[in-house]
Design an enzyme around this catalytic site. Sequence first.
Site, PDB file in Angstrom:
ATOM      1  N   GLU A  80       0.837  -1.196   0.000  1.00 34.42           N
ATOM      2  CA  GLU A  80       0.000   0.000   0.000  1.00 34.42           C
ATOM      3  C   GLU A  80       0.876   1.252   0.000  1.00 34.42           C
ATOM      4  O   GLU A  80       0.398   2.352   0.269  1.00 34.42           O
ATOM      5  CB  GLU A  80      -0.972   0.007   1.177  1.00 34.42           C
ATOM      6  CG  GLU A  80      -0.358  -0.017   2.547  1.00 34.42           C
ATOM      7  CD  GLU A  80      -1.428   0.051   3.639  1.00 34.42           C
ATOM      8  OE1 GLU A  80      -1.581   1.128   4.227  1.00 34.42           O
ATOM      9  OE2 GLU A  80      -2.101  -0.971   3.883  1.00 34.42           O
ATOM     10  N   CYS A 112      -2.951  -4.706   4.011  1.00 36.47           N
ATOM     11  CA  CYS A 112      -1.805  -5.504   4.463  1.00 36.47           C
ATOM     12  C   CYS A 112      -1.786  -6.945   3.954  1.00 36.47           C
ATOM     13  O   CYS A 112      -0.916  -7.718   4.357  1.00 36.47           O
ATOM     14  CB  CYS A 112      -1.760  -5.514   5.991  1.00 36.47           C
ATOM     15  SG  CYS A 112      -1.559  -3.880   6.721  1.00 36.47           S
ATOM     16  N   HIS A 234      -1.293 -12.115  10.833  1.00 40.04           N
ATOM     17  CA  HIS A 234      -0.985 -10.703  10.629  1.00 40.04           C
ATOM     18  C   HIS A 234      -0.787 -10.059  11.994  1.00 40.04           C
ATOM     19  O   HIS A 234      -1.451 -10.409  12.964  1.00 40.04           O
ATOM     20  CB  HIS A 234      -2.104 -10.000   9.864  1.00 40.04           C
ATOM     21  CG  HIS A 234      -1.820  -8.549   9.657  1.00 40.04           C
ATOM     22  ND1 HIS A 234      -0.679  -8.100   9.015  1.00 40.04           N
ATOM     23  CD2 HIS A 234      -2.495  -7.433  10.048  1.00 40.04           C
ATOM     24  CE1 HIS A 234      -0.680  -6.780   8.994  1.00 40.04           C
ATOM     25  NE2 HIS A 234      -1.766  -6.357   9.616  1.00 40.04           N
TER      26      HIS A 234
END
Length: 345
Positions: A80, A112, A234
């Site tokens: 990103e 992400c 994550h």
Amino acid sequence: MAGIVGYGAYIPKYRIKVEEIARVWNKDPESIKKGLLVYEKAVPSLDEDTATIAVEAARNALKRAEIDPKDIGAVYVGSESHPYAVKPTATIVAEAIDATPDLTAADLEFACKAGTAGIQMCMGLVESGLIKYGLAIGADTAQGAPGDALEYTAAAGGAAYIIGKSNVIAEFNGTYSYTTDTPDFWRREGKPYPRHGGRFTGEPAYFRHVINAAKGLMEKMGTKPEDYDYCVFHQPNGKFYIRVAKILGFKEEQYKIGLLTPYIGNTYSGAVPLGLSNVLDNCEGGERILAVSYGSGAGSDAFDITVTDRINKVKDKAPKTAYYLERKEYIDYAIYAKFRKKIKM
């Protein structure tokens, strides 16, 4: 199925501690460290961006894969923080590793989880026989507005994965994704810093998607947490990572090796790829891994992976993730602001 043929990591050497950021904004560093379980973060230098990070990671992956880069039929860079709004990072990487011109390339965006989306795309192309090898990279140089909570965690780093069918070091047993329209985090076109929903980024966003993706994959594979030697999730901060691991039923010995955020911050698209690279650095043949990414907006990709005996032949052919974790130089907020171009004239 397709598997991982080579992998490589890269983390910038500069670090800034939570204490230094908190000092500037007159905040209590101990409460921040306790609340986020983050102690310092990686900062890119003036001459580093998503493209340079992706190139370094890709070169390390090639060292382990020991393949001709001309055999790579697809290059995908998930991020990103691509350096150009209109000019693909993927073509820069492909040219730098001498994979051009007979390939397809594209930049991916999904907060992400764009890196793991690239892995899935490469898996499909390899499985279909359209390409021999695919290169998927997750890399970011994330930004947080000055004084915002994100400034303590938004970091830089990335990892690359070469996907193929021959000489694999880890096999994909299956993959599963869980996706909804959940606006927990966003950045408008042309804006330098993202906005987020604060606590809304937790239960209805991160936890809902990661948990459902993990459970969905385990149901699909007929597995339970105890069937895995390692897990990686994550990691926007250390607290979320540990909490979701415990909710799903994983133990510390399963999740601790993949947890890097306390020491380098949240590398966004690089978070799960880097956590997985550290796990692979410490794996043995036959061990099994569950990896689950998360991208705001929102979605999660889950992977069931079994490591092969070939892992021990390639581990030391490129710098391990631990090398980059230990290679660090601390900077103060003034240098950090200069490096991240936070001072606008």
